[in-house]
Enzyme design. Sequence first.
Site, PDB file in Angstrom:
ATOM      1  N   CYS A 170      76.784   0.784 -22.878  1.00 50.50           N
ATOM      2  CA  CYS A 170      77.314  -0.552 -22.614  1.00 50.50           C
ATOM      3  C   CYS A 170      78.053  -0.530 -21.285  1.00 50.50           C
ATOM      4  O   CYS A 170      78.464   0.523 -20.813  1.00 50.50           O
ATOM      5  CB  CYS A 170      78.297  -0.973 -23.701  1.00 50.50           C
ATOM      6  SG  CYS A 170      77.582  -1.128 -25.324  1.00 50.50           S
ATOM      7  N   GLU A 210      82.854 -11.191 -24.888  1.00 49.17           N
ATOM      8  CA  GLU A 210      81.794 -10.928 -23.925  1.00 49.17           C
ATOM      9  C   GLU A 210      80.567 -11.802 -24.104  1.00 49.17           C
ATOM     10  O   GLU A 210      80.207 -12.180 -25.213  1.00 49.17           O
ATOM     11  CB  GLU A 210      81.388  -9.453 -23.988  1.00 49.17           C
ATOM     12  CG  GLU A 210      82.558  -8.553 -23.612  1.00 49.17           C
ATOM     13  CD  GLU A 210      82.233  -7.086 -23.499  1.00 49.17           C
ATOM     14  OE1 GLU A 210      82.985  -6.395 -22.800  1.00 49.17           O
ATOM     15  OE2 GLU A 210      81.252  -6.625 -24.102  1.00 49.17           O
TER      16      GLU A 210
END
Length: 176
Positions: free
Chosen positions: A68, A117
């Site tokens: 990520c 996010e």
Amino acid sequence: MAETDLVQLVDEHGTTTGQTQVGDAHAAPGLLHRAFSVVVVDDAGRMLLQQRADAKLRFPGLWTNACCGHPAPGADLAASAARRVREELGVDLVDAHEVGTFRYRALDAGSGHVETEYDHVVVGRAAGDLLPDPDEVGDTRWVTAEEAHALVDAGVTTPWFVDVLRIVAPRTVDAD
């Protein structure tokens, strides 16, 4: 990525609205910012999972997709994903392509940090032998979609991983 590096702030549609430091984006209550989740697959259809290193500031020790990260303001998403895979796993990301996006918000109770996010899911393959950075990665394993869903059910994955799976390996319902 250092807590002082810059990330892209976005609106609910993923349109860039500004920038801020990583640490500020993850401070409660959290600021919506662009991120990516990389899923690395092999020829057998398995996906690579990593167990986040215990030293990670957010969600340490949990299992998640291969890698990520956050693209810097103005940076190319695919290039940012490939760079982060190289940094964390020591391999090149090839044949990478975006397969979807999702939004999520999750509080890490242990640190008090908040993930808010707009996440781009990127799927690709690894070229080379894995050489994980121990400061980033505690362990790795190749799993089937069923095994990945079992880890989610066991409660040992990051909060965003369920959304990653929803995009790349949705559960099938058996027809009677």
